[in-house]
Write a protein that holds these residues in place. Sequence first.
Motif, PDB file in Angstrom:
ATOM      1  N   ILE A  11     -19.892   7.444 -20.766  1.00  0.00           N
ATOM      2  CA  ILE A  11     -20.518   6.428 -19.900  1.00  0.00           C
ATOM      3  C   ILE A  11     -21.442   5.516 -20.696  1.00  0.00           C
ATOM      4  CG2 ILE A  11     -22.142   6.139 -17.992  1.00  0.00           C
ATOM      5  CD1 ILE A  11     -20.829   8.521 -16.631  1.00  0.00           C
ATOM      6  N   PRO A  12     -22.347   5.986 -21.543  1.00  0.00           N
ATOM      7  CA  PRO A  12     -23.187   5.065 -22.322  1.00  0.00           C
ATOM      8  C   PRO A  12     -22.372   4.133 -23.213  1.00  0.00           C
ATOM      9  CG  PRO A  12     -24.077   7.261 -22.375  1.00  0.00           C
ATOM     10  CD  PRO A  12     -22.734   7.402 -21.754  1.00  0.00           C
ATOM     11  N   TYR A  13     -21.294   4.629 -23.793  1.00  0.00           N
ATOM     12  CA  TYR A  13     -20.412   3.788 -24.641  1.00  0.00           C
ATOM     13  C   TYR A  13     -19.781   2.672 -23.833  1.00  0.00           C
ATOM     14  CZ  TYR A  13     -16.299   2.356 -27.237  1.00  0.00           C
ATOM     15  OH  TYR A  13     -15.319   1.599 -27.835  1.00  0.00           O
ATOM     16  N   LEU A  14     -19.321   3.029 -22.605  1.00  0.00           N
ATOM     17  CA  LEU A  14     -18.683   2.013 -21.761  1.00  0.00           C
ATOM     18  C   LEU A  14     -19.681   0.938 -21.353  1.00  0.00           C
ATOM     19  CD1 LEU A  14     -16.392   4.230 -19.482  1.00  0.00           C
ATOM     20  CD2 LEU A  14     -15.667   2.648 -21.283  1.00  0.00           C
ATOM     21  N   ARG A  15     -20.929   1.421 -21.053  1.00  0.00           N
ATOM     22  CA  ARG A  15     -21.930   0.434 -20.673  1.00  0.00           C
ATOM     23  C   ARG A  15     -22.241  -0.504 -21.846  1.00  0.00           C
ATOM     24  NH1 ARG A  15     -26.059   4.496 -17.412  1.00  0.00           N
ATOM     25  NH2 ARG A  15     -24.804   4.624 -15.471  1.00  0.00           N
ATOM     26  N   THR A  16     -22.322   0.050 -23.013  1.00  0.00           N
ATOM     27  CA  THR A  16     -22.552  -0.814 -24.203  1.00  0.00           C
ATOM     28  C   THR A  16     -21.382  -1.766 -24.424  1.00  0.00           C
ATOM     29  OG1 THR A  16     -23.872   0.962 -25.203  1.00  0.00           O
ATOM     30  CG2 THR A  16     -23.045  -0.773 -26.668  1.00  0.00           C
ATOM     31  N   GLN A  17     -20.180  -1.253 -24.236  1.00  0.00           N
ATOM     32  CA  GLN A  17     -18.970  -2.090 -24.404  1.00  0.00           C
ATOM     33  C   GLN A  17     -18.948  -3.222 -23.387  1.00  0.00           C
ATOM     34  OE1 GLN A  17     -15.290   0.018 -23.848  1.00  0.00           O
ATOM     35  NE2 GLN A  17     -14.053  -1.658 -24.728  1.00  0.00           N
ATOM     36  N   ILE A  18     -19.295  -2.904 -22.142  1.00  0.00           N
ATOM     37  CA  ILE A  18     -19.304  -3.931 -21.087  1.00  0.00           C
ATOM     38  C   ILE A  18     -20.328  -5.007 -21.402  1.00  0.00           C
ATOM     39  CG2 ILE A  18     -19.881  -4.321 -18.674  1.00  0.00           C
ATOM     40  CD1 ILE A  18     -18.628  -1.560 -18.083  1.00  0.00           C
ATOM     41  N   ALA A  19     -21.531  -4.587 -21.840  1.00  0.00           N
ATOM     42  CA  ALA A  19     -22.562  -5.577 -22.169  1.00  0.00           C
ATOM     43  C   ALA A  19     -22.109  -6.472 -23.326  1.00  0.00           C
ATOM     44  CB  ALA A  19     -23.858  -4.853 -22.522  1.00  0.00           C
ATOM     45  N   GLY A  20     -21.449  -5.889 -24.314  1.00  0.00           N
ATOM     46  CA  GLY A  20     -20.946  -6.692 -25.430  1.00  0.00           C
ATOM     47  C   GLY A  20     -19.874  -7.675 -25.007  1.00  0.00           C
ATOM     48  N   LEU A  21     -18.984  -7.204 -24.116  1.00  0.00           N
ATOM     49  CA  LEU A  21     -17.925  -8.111 -23.636  1.00  0.00           C
ATOM     50  C   LEU A  21     -18.507  -9.259 -22.831  1.00  0.00           C
ATOM     51  CD1 LEU A  21     -15.186  -5.508 -22.595  1.00  0.00           C
ATOM     52  CD2 LEU A  21     -15.074  -7.127 -24.499  1.00  0.00           C
ATOM     53  N   GLU A  22     -19.483  -8.965 -21.985  1.00  0.00           N
ATOM     54  CA  GLU A  22     -20.083 -10.031 -21.190  1.00  0.00           C
ATOM     55  C   GLU A  22     -20.774 -11.066 -22.073  1.00  0.00           C
ATOM     56  OE1 GLU A  22     -22.635  -7.874 -18.614  1.00  0.00           O
ATOM     57  OE2 GLU A  22     -21.081  -7.479 -17.083  1.00  0.00           O
ATOM     58  N   LYS A  23     -21.458 -10.581 -23.116  1.00  0.00           N
ATOM     59  CA  LYS A  23     -22.137 -11.493 -24.019  1.00  0.00           C
ATOM     60  C   LYS A  23     -21.144 -12.362 -24.788  1.00  0.00           C
ATOM     61  CE  LYS A  23     -25.548 -11.525 -27.748  1.00  0.00           C
ATOM     62  NZ  LYS A  23     -26.416 -10.687 -28.628  1.00  0.00           N
ATOM     63  N   GLU A  24     -20.058 -11.710 -25.229  1.00  0.00           N
ATOM     64  CA  GLU A  24     -19.031 -12.468 -25.981  1.00  0.00           C
ATOM     65  C   GLU A  24     -18.348 -13.495 -25.092  1.00  0.00           C
ATOM     66  OE1 GLU A  24     -16.760 -13.694 -29.186  1.00  0.00           O
ATOM     67  OE2 GLU A  24     -18.546 -12.443 -29.109  1.00  0.00           O
ATOM     68  N   ILE A  25     -18.063 -13.096 -23.857  1.00  0.00           N
ATOM     69  CA  ILE A  25     -17.408 -14.035 -22.932  1.00  0.00           C
ATOM     70  C   ILE A  25     -18.321 -15.216 -22.634  1.00  0.00           C
ATOM     71  CG2 ILE A  25     -16.597 -14.297 -20.563  1.00  0.00           C
ATOM     72  CD1 ILE A  25     -15.516 -11.419 -20.765  1.00  0.00           C
ATOM     73  N   ALA A  26     -19.616 -14.927 -22.421  1.00  0.00           N
ATOM     74  CA  ALA A  26     -20.558 -16.008 -22.143  1.00  0.00           C
ATOM     75  C   ALA A  26     -20.671 -16.948 -23.332  1.00  0.00           C
ATOM     76  CB  ALA A  26     -21.924 -15.420 -21.789  1.00  0.00           C
ATOM     77  N   LEU A  27     -20.685 -16.368 -24.521  1.00  0.00           N
ATOM     78  CA  LEU A  27     -20.777 -17.189 -25.722  1.00  0.00           C
ATOM     79  C   LEU A  27     -19.556 -18.083 -25.889  1.00  0.00           C
ATOM     80  CD1 LEU A  27     -22.315 -17.890 -28.303  1.00  0.00           C
ATOM     81  CD2 LEU A  27     -21.147 -15.969 -29.435  1.00  0.00           C
ATOM     82  N   ARG A  28     -18.388 -17.468 -25.675  1.00  0.00           N
ATOM     83  CA  ARG A  28     -17.161 -18.274 -25.833  1.00  0.00           C
ATOM     84  C   ARG A  28     -17.038 -19.343 -24.761  1.00  0.00           C
ATOM     85  NH1 ARG A  28     -12.163 -14.553 -28.023  1.00  0.00           N
ATOM     86  NH2 ARG A  28     -13.279 -13.569 -29.756  1.00  0.00           N
ATOM     87  N   ARG A  29     -17.466 -19.035 -23.538  1.00  0.00           N
ATOM     88  CA  ARG A  29     -17.403 -20.036 -22.479  1.00  0.00           C
ATOM     89  C   ARG A  29     -18.358 -21.198 -22.752  1.00  0.00           C
ATOM     90  NH1 ARG A  29     -16.975 -16.316 -16.953  1.00  0.00           N
ATOM     91  NH2 ARG A  29     -14.715 -15.876 -17.169  1.00  0.00           N
ATOM     92  N   SER A  30     -19.501 -20.899 -23.298  1.00  0.00           N
ATOM     93  CA  SER A  30     -20.424 -21.987 -23.647  1.00  0.00           C
ATOM     94  C   SER A  30     -19.847 -22.859 -24.765  1.00  0.00           C
ATOM     95  CB  SER A  30     -21.775 -21.412 -24.062  1.00  0.00           C
ATOM     96  OG  SER A  30     -21.655 -20.656 -25.279  1.00  0.00           O
ATOM     97  N   GLY A  31     -19.016 -22.272 -25.619  1.00  0.00           N
ATOM     98  CA  GLY A  31     -18.370 -23.064 -26.664  1.00  0.00           C
ATOM     99  C   GLY A  31     -17.253 -23.934 -26.145  1.00  0.00           C
ATOM    100  N   VAL A  32     -16.708 -23.540 -24.993  1.00  0.00           N
ATOM    101  CA  VAL A  32     -15.627 -24.338 -24.406  1.00  0.00           C
ATOM    102  C   VAL A  32     -16.179 -25.440 -23.513  1.00  0.00           C
ATOM    103  CG1 VAL A  32     -13.602 -24.285 -22.883  1.00  0.00           C
ATOM    104  CG2 VAL A  32     -13.957 -22.476 -24.571  1.00  0.00           C
ATOM    105  N   ALA A  33     -17.145 -25.133 -22.673  1.00  0.00           N
ATOM    106  CA  ALA A  33     -17.680 -26.119 -21.730  1.00  0.00           C
ATOM    107  C   ALA A  33     -19.141 -25.843 -21.479  1.00  0.00           C
ATOM    108  CB  ALA A  33     -16.884 -26.086 -20.422  1.00  0.00           C
TER     109      ALA A  33
END
Length: 365
Positions: free
Chosen positions: A247-269
């Motif tokens: 569970i802690p690993y999944l939570r860390t993974q989810i937080a990383g994915l959300e951050k990466e997605i937000a970063l990439r979306r800001s690079g697109v628009a």
Amino acid sequence: MPSISKRVSPLFLALVVVPTLLAALYFLLLASDVYVSEARFVVRSPSKAAVTSLGQVLSGTGLSGATEESNAVVEYLESRGALADANRDGLLTRAYTAGSIFLLDRFGGLLPGNRERFFDYYLGKVEVEPDTTTQVLHLSVSAFDPDQARAINERLLEQSEALVNRLSSRARADALEVAESDARAAQERARTAAVRLAAYRNRAGIIDPEKEAEARLQGIAKLDDELVSARTQLQQMEAFTPAAPQIPYLRTQIAGLEKEIALRRSGVAGGRNSLSAAGARYQLLQLDSELAAKSLAATLISLQDAHAEAARKRAYVERIAAPSLPDYPIRPRRLGGVLAVFVLGLLGWGILTILLAGIREHREG
């Protein structure tokens, strides 16, 4: 027996006998022979439509009469410029002021010569008759020597040919100059637009923002799928195995994915340096480049048309009959001139006699 002077009235002597004797003296003994050289030519141009019978014949070779150039030739031959050009070496001066010409016939015989009088004299010796039906020009030149008449006619015909060549060359040069100028301007605009687009690509480090955005969106979509999968797995573990060590690993993974997605979306628009902002600038530059390229293609087609039109605008003089060498003088009409003076004298004498008789009767009555 009464004398002749008593039988012939002074009025008849003054109006008939004396003028007829003077005319006979001039026409039969003094008047210089006048020779007339004739030439016929037509101004032809492949750009004109054949509308006359002669034009239909000429159209068999793709040629027809050039009306504008023909009118220009007529105006030129009746101008002071034609006189000056033809007399550049004194040809006309020698032909019309020679001492062998009778005083009343030659130029400057009674009145002092000047340019205006010489031009009027020239117009009396040169005649241009355009035929509106066949578009053939008739050029007649009168002189007191047959060789000089032909030489002057030949000189004027050569000058007419040079004039038509100049007009034709000027028309072609003007048309080509405008088309070539437009083509050069279009080439410069296309070159400038292409350089700006290439410079923007180098500066932004992007070949095509739209394709780059599409690739990034595909990556974001994959990350979204991974985020959904991780969240689903976390929810299942929290519901069924709350003490699972993953569970802690999944939570860390989810937080990383959300951050990466937000970063990439800001690079697109949304960002100042996002692909959407770069795409707007890129589209403007690309639109300018495409419009410049289309304008260049259109001007190149116009340039080709201008070259074709210039080829059709060639006009030149075609001689139908070269300047002739007169065999005999056709003027003055010596017997006809004397007879005309005699008849006019009789008419004047008769009219004046009737008027005087009427006046006498009116006084006597």
